[in-house]
Design an enzyme around this catalytic site. Sequence first.
Site, PDB file in Angstrom:
ATOM      1  N   ASP A   1      19.072 -16.770  80.338  1.00 15.51           N
ATOM      2  CA  ASP A   1      19.501 -16.049  79.145  1.00 15.51           C
ATOM      3  C   ASP A   1      20.240 -17.056  78.262  1.00 15.51           C
ATOM      4  O   ASP A   1      20.614 -18.149  78.699  1.00 15.51           O
ATOM      5  CB  ASP A   1      20.383 -14.850  79.512  1.00 15.51           C
TER       6      ASP A   1
ATOM      7  N   GLU B   1      25.942   0.621  69.079  1.00 16.05           N
ATOM      8  CA  GLU B   1      25.599   0.406  70.493  1.00 16.05           C
ATOM      9  C   GLU B   1      24.522  -0.669  70.547  1.00 16.05           C
ATOM     10  O   GLU B   1      23.503  -0.602  69.856  1.00 16.05           O
ATOM     11  CB  GLU B   1      25.131   1.690  71.181  1.00 16.05           C
TER      12      GLU B   1
END
Length: 709
Positions: free
Chosen positions: A245, A454
């Site tokens: 990542d 979110e």
Amino acid sequence: MKPKYLDESLPVKERAKDLVARMTLEEKASQLRYDAPAIERLGVPAYNWWNEALHGVARAGTATVFPQAIGMAAMFDDEGLKEVAEIISTEGRAKYNMQSKKGDRDIYKGLTFWSPNVNIFRDPRWGRGHETYGEDPYLTSRLGVKFVEGLQGDGKVMKSAACAKHYAVHSGPEGLRHEFNAVSSDKDLWETYLPAFEALVKEAKVESVMGAYNRTNGEPCCGSKLLLHDILREKWGFDGHVVSDCWAIRDFHTNHKVTATAPESAALAMKWGCDVNCGNTYLHMLQAYEEGLVTEEQITTACERLFTTRMRLGMFDESTEFDSIPYEVNDCKEHAAANLKVAEKSMVLLKNNGVLPLDKDKIKNIAVIGPNADSQVILKGNYAGTASRYVTLLEGIQAAVNEDTRVYYSEGCHLFQNRVEDLGQPNDRIAEAVAVAERSDVVILCLGLDATIEGEQGDAGNAYAAGDKVTLDLSKEQEGLLETITALGKPTVLLLSTGSAMSINYADEHCDAIIQTWYPGALGGVAAANILFGEVSPSGKLPVTFYRSVEELPEFTDYSMKNRTYRYMENEALYPFGYGLSYSKAVYSDLKVPASVGKNDDFTVTVTVSNTGKYDIDEVVEVYIKDNESKFAVRNHSLCAFKRVSLKAGESKTVELPVRNMALTVVDDHGERYVDSSKFTLYVGGSQPDARSVALTGAAPLKAELAVK
């Protein structure tokens, strides 16, 4: 004579080996970065590994923007999701072909898509949950496998390369992800967190796997012996490449403190098989080599894996079957039509007291109220491309009504602040909202969240939680608007646009109908209007549990599955996993289950489904299994098969549902999976067999006993 690596008759691994053998150590090390430079003397063009395709080709200009992943999961339609992925890979090739010809090899322009996200949405507070396929390992596995198959294709060369992320146990909190140690029992690891990754590797042959930011059981995921070496390569036989990542390897020394320096971090990731670094820590690879922390052989192996992927994509072939895909297919009208169908199938009808569908011939005045009514942001979700046309909820309703019907609009309130205008008083839109509601026959309230609130840490920030939610309630501004409007006594329909479960207890009591739209893609407004006015019947099912309050959940940082998701929850849900209403009635009959099966066997369940109502529908048939003996069984029951079936009004169909042998197994406290019971109960119907689902739908699933020999 041309070099071996250009000989298309040879196996891709042999070609990759030959090409890498011609490189210097410095050249090999340079290719392990996500932004790999050109090696002109060998005819190797620059390549940027970083591209995204969560729900459409993302971040590189115009493309079809499908509903967010959680919305597509609500279709409960694995073949439908495969078709979406096929469209995405077609558009990906179309854009790649055009961009390569123009010499544009920038970020987000390659064929290696870092999708899908098959993490388990174990806690509704997690901001990135809307990137996933929900809370269930079986549903996530089936959808993930088909998405990968659709992206990669089955031709001589791979159409595009998919990536299973974020491996493993990653699911919030976002604010702690760079330093957090996710502690999982062996049982939870193998029962919940790993099955989707295993399915994507073994069944779909996913080309790449991305490690997560966090540590899992003490090891950083992008440098984990257990995850990357013992399980992924050795146990599952993974044959692709591993990517970190972004900037996760830097976290080894800056946050996790498992190493002291950047070269040590690069070496740890390389040692356990992380081939390409999203970030810049692998700039220290040669220093790590000089310090004796990595060998040239390790660098060579990683480089060969990366060039094997590029060979599989046909990047060193004279031509491929995909070179002729023209730019014109990108964002074309056929893809828009498919996108609209997906948006319609993804929306979930949570409540309806009979007010829906609306009769457009009887409505003269309609009020559309709320901060999400005219929002393009809610259509997009995160990791989105750019649509050439967006239709908001308001625009969809305006286009759908009769020409003499008046559509009133008021923003009503800000999404989360106490005023719309900076210089206004608090609640500066409430009088207008009340005024338009009073003048209307029906009110459509458009509330919820969006991907600025979110989402991923850094992308989204709600002032408290780095993209996570601290509460499952609507903002107090929206809650106030909801209470004020419903108090007027007008028929009120709530369109809830979120990527996650909300505790909408007040709305459940006071609204006449509720539709969960998710983040419905570029044409979300058209889809919502088609459902509101009965052009199509809603058919989505919840891929997550809607809880009544955040208080009933365990600590967010607790990765145990106890009292989490429908399989383990102890309380009654507000809206259960697998739940969703339609405008018609599906009646189940004639359930056939084998009297007994062998402990290693798959088996098939058949059932007849009849549409006894007036509307054509899609019905999702759900099969749940309950182990009646093993102490290792999940607390409640588990989804083990599903199928979406189209039924005309009055039509019946007999549906076959294959159930995999894995459904009979349990996972013990050591992480071992086996059949541990001879008695099972199967439930087949349009919902879970729990009491709340039965009360909400008015029908209990059919039930049958199954013996295992």
